[in-house]
Design a protein around this motif. Structure first.
Motif, PDB file in Angstrom:
ATOM      1  N   TYR A  85       0.663  -1.361   0.061  1.00  0.00           N
ATOM      2  CA  TYR A  85       0.535  -0.085  -0.211  1.00  0.00           C
ATOM      3  C   TYR A  85       0.581   1.163  -0.109  1.00  0.00           C
ATOM      4  O   TYR A  85       0.220   2.126  -0.524  1.00  0.00           O
ATOM      5  N   ALA A  86       1.739   0.793   1.412  1.00  0.00           N
ATOM      6  CA  ALA A  86       2.435   2.424   0.818  1.00  0.00           C
ATOM      7  C   ALA A  86       3.058   2.327  -0.190  1.00  0.00           C
ATOM      8  O   ALA A  86       3.557   3.904  -0.647  1.00  0.00           O
ATOM      9  N   GLU A  87       3.718   2.083  -1.410  1.00  0.00           N
ATOM     10  CA  GLU A  87       4.513   1.940  -2.255  1.00  0.00           C
ATOM     11  C   GLU A  87       3.539   2.743  -3.776  1.00  0.00           C
ATOM     12  O   GLU A  87       3.959   3.380  -4.379  1.00  0.00           O
ATOM     13  N   ARG A  88       1.860   2.415  -3.347  1.00  0.00           N
ATOM     14  CA  ARG A  88       0.669   3.297  -4.153  1.00  0.00           C
ATOM     15  C   ARG A  88       0.399   3.695  -3.850  1.00  0.00           C
ATOM     16  O   ARG A  88      -0.289   5.504  -4.222  1.00  0.00           O
ATOM     17  N   ALA A  89       0.592   5.003  -2.210  1.00  0.00           N
ATOM     18  CA  ALA A  89      -0.222   5.775  -1.591  1.00  0.00           C
ATOM     19  C   ALA A  89       0.684   6.467  -2.103  1.00  0.00           C
ATOM     20  O   ALA A  89       1.201   7.214  -2.612  1.00  0.00           O
ATOM     21  N   THR A 131      19.541  -1.320   3.892  1.00  0.00           N
ATOM     22  CA  THR A 131      19.623  -1.194   2.325  1.00  0.00           C
ATOM     23  C   THR A 131      18.315  -1.354   2.280  1.00  0.00           C
ATOM     24  O   THR A 131      17.814   0.013   1.180  1.00  0.00           O
ATOM     25  N   ALA A 132      17.764  -2.301   2.288  1.00  0.00           N
ATOM     26  CA  ALA A 132      15.710  -2.550   1.930  1.00  0.00           C
ATOM     27  C   ALA A 132      15.445  -0.701   2.512  1.00  0.00           C
ATOM     28  O   ALA A 132      14.387  -0.114   1.745  1.00  0.00           O
ATOM     29  N   ARG A 133      15.780  -0.111   3.510  1.00  0.00           N
ATOM     30  CA  ARG A 133      15.491   0.982   3.974  1.00  0.00           C
ATOM     31  C   ARG A 133      15.424   2.041   3.118  1.00  0.00           C
ATOM     32  O   ARG A 133      14.162   2.522   2.775  1.00  0.00           O
ATOM     33  N   MET A 134      16.946   2.340   3.091  1.00  0.00           N
ATOM     34  CA  MET A 134      17.143   3.219   2.056  1.00  0.00           C
ATOM     35  C   MET A 134      16.147   2.871   0.465  1.00  0.00           C
ATOM     36  O   MET A 134      16.378   4.300   0.244  1.00  0.00           O
ATOM     37  N   GLY A 135      16.362   1.974  -0.073  1.00  0.00           N
ATOM     38  CA  GLY A 135      16.388   1.620  -1.324  1.00  0.00           C
ATOM     39  C   GLY A 135      14.328   2.386  -0.581  1.00  0.00           C
ATOM     40  O   GLY A 135      14.548   2.910  -2.245  1.00  0.00           O
ATOM     41  N   ARG A 136      14.202   2.227  -0.379  1.00  0.00           N
ATOM     42  CA  ARG A 136      12.546   2.825  -0.520  1.00  0.00           C
ATOM     43  C   ARG A 136      12.383   4.385  -0.115  1.00  0.00           C
ATOM     44  O   ARG A 136      11.279   4.324  -0.875  1.00  0.00           O
TER      45      ARG A 136
END
Length: 304
Positions: A85-89, A131-136
């Motif tokens: 959801y967050a990626e589409r918000a 790495t995952a957090r920075m990528g977001r």
């Protein structure tokens, strides 16, 4: 995503004319580990292994770019759904009770926060999570970036996570991002007292079709709320927090003075003065929207 990752590895390995054992030798793992990856069985690949596979197969970072999506599958279903959801918000509204939200964290601050997990399995896993957090955060710089409204509890500013140098850099980052017209940062001061969101953080997402969801999180739990009646209740809580938080300019002043180490509580305006200033800001915002400024999310109308 693990199946897609495995299929890519198998295709690249075959194109390179390598056996699973030969690829295992080049990446310093046993051949059965390559078999597991290609079949999407067993433990998911680590970031280090994804990098090694990329180098060995000449994949030009394809596998490294796929890795965060594979990593996400290790999260519970409700957590993965929230991240989707967050990626589409198109609008993200967040109240942060304890730490700076992940979208606004510096790498040093993120490493300090994520490193506090008592169940962390070593430095390699920590680097994967960072790495995952920075990528977001990449989405904040894209044309499809969301409107981001963040309310920080004053304790977020006062707690020097990672030490003074890391915290100073993090506060400087908040000042920098607040200059973006798509990002609003406010601070909820201690003198406001108790409120309905005490004990945890709150996020409300507005999706492109107008659908809204809420997410609450504590130190060791998270809950996704999708029922419209319950989402409305959390929206009211968020609006109340925003109404009593310091206006954006005063909030930035508090962040700046905290960073400089010369903050004094007596500089905070009274509640009545804050209400007056907040009302003025709302009126100014309304006038800007009437002139065509800002982006509005579509309104989802109730059915008959």
């Amino acid at each position: 995503m693990a199946a897609l990752f495995g299929a890519r590895v198998r295709r690249l390995r075959t194109a390179a004319g390598l056996t699973q054992a030969e690829l295992g030798d080049r990446t310093h793992v046993v051949s059965t580990r390559i078999t597991q990856i290609e079949r999407a069985s067993g433990a998911k690949p680590t970031l280090d292994l994804a990098r090694a596979l990329d180098r060995a197969l000449g994949a030009d970072d394809l596998l490294v770019e796929l890795w965060p999506y594979v990593y996400r599958e290790a999260f519970p279903d409700w957590s993965r759904k929230f991240m989707e959801y967050a990626e589409r918000a198109v609008v993200v509204r967040e109240y942060a009770a304890h730490v700076v939200p992940g979208l606004l964290q510096t790498e040093g601050y993120a490493r300090a926060v994520l490193g506090l997990d008592a169940l962390l399995d070593g430095e390699a896993q920590l680097e994967e999570r960072v790495t995952a957090r920075m990528g977001r955060q990449a989405r904040l710089g894209s044309p499809a970036r969301p409107e981001l409204c963040v309310i920080l509890d004053e304790s977020v500013l006062r707690r020097p996570v990672g030490g003074n140098a890391v915290m100073r850099a993090q506060l400087a980052r908040l000042l920098d991002v607040a200059a973006d017209r798509h990002i609003t940062v406010q601070v909820l001061p201690f003198d406001q007292g108790g409120h309905e969101a005490m004990g945890g953080s709150l996020t409300i997402l507005t999706l492109p079709d107008g659908l809204e969801v809420a997410y609450t999180e504590g130190s060791d739990y998270g809950q996704l709320i999708e029922e419209p009646v319950n989402v409305t209740r959390y929206k009211v809580i968020y609006d109340r927090l925003r109404a009593v938080a310091l206006p954006p300019l005063m909030s930035l002043g508090m962040i700046r003075s905290t960073m400089e180490g010369d903050y004094r509580g007596s500089n905070i305006p009274s509640r009545s003065e804050r209400r007056r200033l907040a009302q003025e800001q709302l009126q100014q915002s309304g006038r800007r929207q009437l002139r065509g400024g800002g982006r509005r999310a579509p309104v989802r109308r109730p059915g008959p």
